[in-house]
Design an enzyme around this catalytic site. Structure first.
Site, PDB file in Angstrom:
ATOM      1  N   GLU A  33     -29.275 -36.615  41.231  1.00  0.00           N
ATOM      2  CA  GLU A  33     -30.385 -36.839  40.756  1.00  0.00           C
ATOM      3  C   GLU A  33     -31.048 -35.147  40.517  1.00  0.00           C
ATOM      4  OE1 GLU A  33     -31.372 -39.320  39.269  1.00  0.00           O
ATOM      5  OE2 GLU A  33     -31.046 -40.493  40.983  1.00  0.00           O
ATOM      6  N   THR A  35     -29.762 -33.165  38.877  1.00  0.00           N
ATOM      7  CA  THR A  35     -28.776 -32.014  38.687  1.00  0.00           C
ATOM      8  C   THR A  35     -28.313 -32.023  37.176  1.00  0.00           C
ATOM      9  OG1 THR A  35     -27.198 -33.935  39.066  1.00  0.00           O
ATOM     10  CG2 THR A  35     -27.559 -32.365  41.044  1.00  0.00           C
ATOM     11  N   GLY A 124     -37.413 -45.974  36.461  1.00  0.00           N
ATOM     12  CA  GLY A 124     -36.634 -45.162  36.730  1.00  0.00           C
ATOM     13  C   GLY A 124     -35.167 -45.540  36.128  1.00  0.00           C
ATOM     14  N   LEU A 125     -35.040 -46.464  35.299  1.00  0.00           N
ATOM     15  CA  LEU A 125     -33.838 -47.112  34.764  1.00  0.00           C
ATOM     16  C   LEU A 125     -33.717 -46.579  33.287  1.00  0.00           C
ATOM     17  CD1 LEU A 125     -34.168 -50.629  36.259  1.00  0.00           C
ATOM     18  CD2 LEU A 125     -32.772 -48.551  37.279  1.00  0.00           C
ATOM     19  N   SER A 126     -34.232 -45.520  32.762  1.00  0.00           N
ATOM     20  CA  SER A 126     -34.083 -45.086  31.581  1.00  0.00           C
ATOM     21  C   SER A 126     -34.343 -46.179  30.293  1.00  0.00           C
ATOM     22  CB  SER A 126     -32.743 -44.394  31.166  1.00  0.00           C
ATOM     23  OG  SER A 126     -32.815 -43.373  30.453  1.00  0.00           O
ATOM     24  N   ASP A 172     -29.335 -39.532  30.893  1.00  0.00           N
ATOM     25  CA  ASP A 172     -29.668 -40.794  30.588  1.00  0.00           C
ATOM     26  C   ASP A 172     -28.989 -41.259  29.312  1.00  0.00           C
ATOM     27  OD1 ASP A 172     -31.284 -40.734  32.691  1.00  0.00           O
ATOM     28  OD2 ASP A 172     -32.958 -40.320  31.577  1.00  0.00           O
TER      29      ASP A 172
END
Length: 382
Positions: A33, A35, A124-126, A172
């Site tokens: 995360e 990164t 947060g699941l794009s 993503d």
């Protein structure tokens, strides 16, 4: 809505049938995360929740767009006057992709588009990258652009950065475009090199349960940008191109050069990069049943060093770990969104009950809880 219903909705709105339907998935980031924009490593996988667009080209410069979730009705824009000022709300995602492609010299005239998505927004699941990748895949075909999947990744990222205003990396879009069924995508965000890593949860008797806290976040504002700025400051002070170049052995020296907050941000990135590498090695060697400790350590780092968790996410993780989860962590940019738990498939019902009870006892809103499995990437579906 199934593909036939999406096509019917398009026809009912625009008075003619679409030329095709293209779909792209949301993603769960298994580990890695924040990164990505530090030129590091990530390990996402596409999920079986998707954004789907039905499109038909027009013979003028008008774009008409409708979504199944927007409240604006049909949005009409003139592509010849397309600018940042004319792209707003949900239309910024598809129009941003069109704007980037046109900036690259791809010929795209007018079109009609209907969008339907099953990727929860703000979880947060794009959900945004799913839209961008579905649209990019569609126009890559319709305009005969001939762009590779890696080039489409950068199209989506540029739309996110320059039009939407969210300073995201390539995680993503890479997950949405490069994934295959039953695999995670191990991505080097510096080189864009990727490798498929087997993630056969079903064979191991496992599943990943998503707990969508319903606490929404907005990447274009606030904390996400502040964390990125901290990382850039850390890299500048440490004299490296990106935090990818800092190792665990460098942290002792870094502690003496950085203020305490910046050091914590740097320490998360450095240790998270190593956890991604360790997770890939463990998956190859021992399988998904052995990665739980790495997932949980990732959450602790995001909670304590990067400070992007929230009480709802922490409660979801703690409750999962107290109810047979092998590991759990928040996933996504943070400040809300979803947590994931790696669990025995036989524990799903009990964990659902425990999480719902824990949220109710804490006075939190009711979360949405669902299982996900590694799914295929963006493609034409009709």
């Amino acid at each position: 809505m199934n593909p036939a219903q999406i096509a019917d909705a398009f026809t009912a709105t625009f008075g003619h049938v679409p030329q095709g339907l293209w779909s792209a998935p949301g993603r769960v980031n298994l580990i890695g995360e924040h990164t990505d924009y530090n030129e590091g490593f990530v390990l996402p996988f596409a999920i079986d929740r998707t954004a789907t667009v039905a499109i038909r080209l027009r013979d003028d410069s008008t774009a008409r767009l409708l979504s199944s979730f927007g409240d604006q009705g049909v949005v009409t824009v003139d592509l010849d006057t397309l600018s940042h000022e004319t792209m707003s709300g949900w239309t910024a995602y598809p129009l941003g992709v069109v704007w980037v492609l046109r900036q690259m010299g791809v010929t795209i005239g007018g079109f009609d588009m209907f969008l339907h998505s099953t990727v929860p927004s703000g979880a947060g699941l794009s959900s945004s990258a799913a839209i961008e990748c579905a649209v990019a895949t569609a126009f890559n075909e319709l305009a005969s652009a001939g762009l590779s999947a890696n080039e489409l990744v950068l199209v989506g990222q540029r739309a996110e950065n320059e039009v939407v205003g969210a300073p995201t990396g390539i995680l993503d879009q890479s997950a949405s475009l490069l994934s295959t069924d039953g695999h995670a995508v191990f991505l080097d965000c510096r080189t864009q090199a990727s490798q498929l890593v087997p993630l056969d949860l079903a064979a191991a008797g496992l599943l990943i349960l998503v707990v969508d806290t319903k606490v929404t976040h907005a990447h274009a504002t606030g904390g996400y940008a502040a964390r990125r700025a901290s990382c850039e400051l850390g890299a500048e002070v440490l004299g490296v191109a990106a935090l990818r170049d800092v190792t665990a052995a460098d942290l002792g020296e870094a502690a003496g050069l950085l203020d305490p907050e910046t050091f914590r941000r740097v320490r998360h990135i450095v240790t998270e990069n190593q956890r991604v590498l360790d997770t890939v090695a463990v998956l190859d060697d021992a399988g998904p049943g052995s990665i739980g400790g790495l997932l949980t350590a990732s959450h602790a780092s995001m909670r304590d060093d990067f400070e992007i968790s929230c009480p709802e996410l922490d409660l979801a993780v703690d409750t999962a770990l107290a109810n047979d989860a092998l590991g759990a962590r928040m996933t996504g940019g943070g400040f809300g969104g979803s947590a994931i738990a790696l669990i025995p498939a036989t524990s799903e019902a009990a964990l659902r009950t425990a999480v719902l009870a824990a949220f109710a006892d804490a006075g939190f809103g009711t979360p949405d809880i669902f299982a996900v499995s590694p799914a295929p990437g963006a493609r034409r579906i009709a």
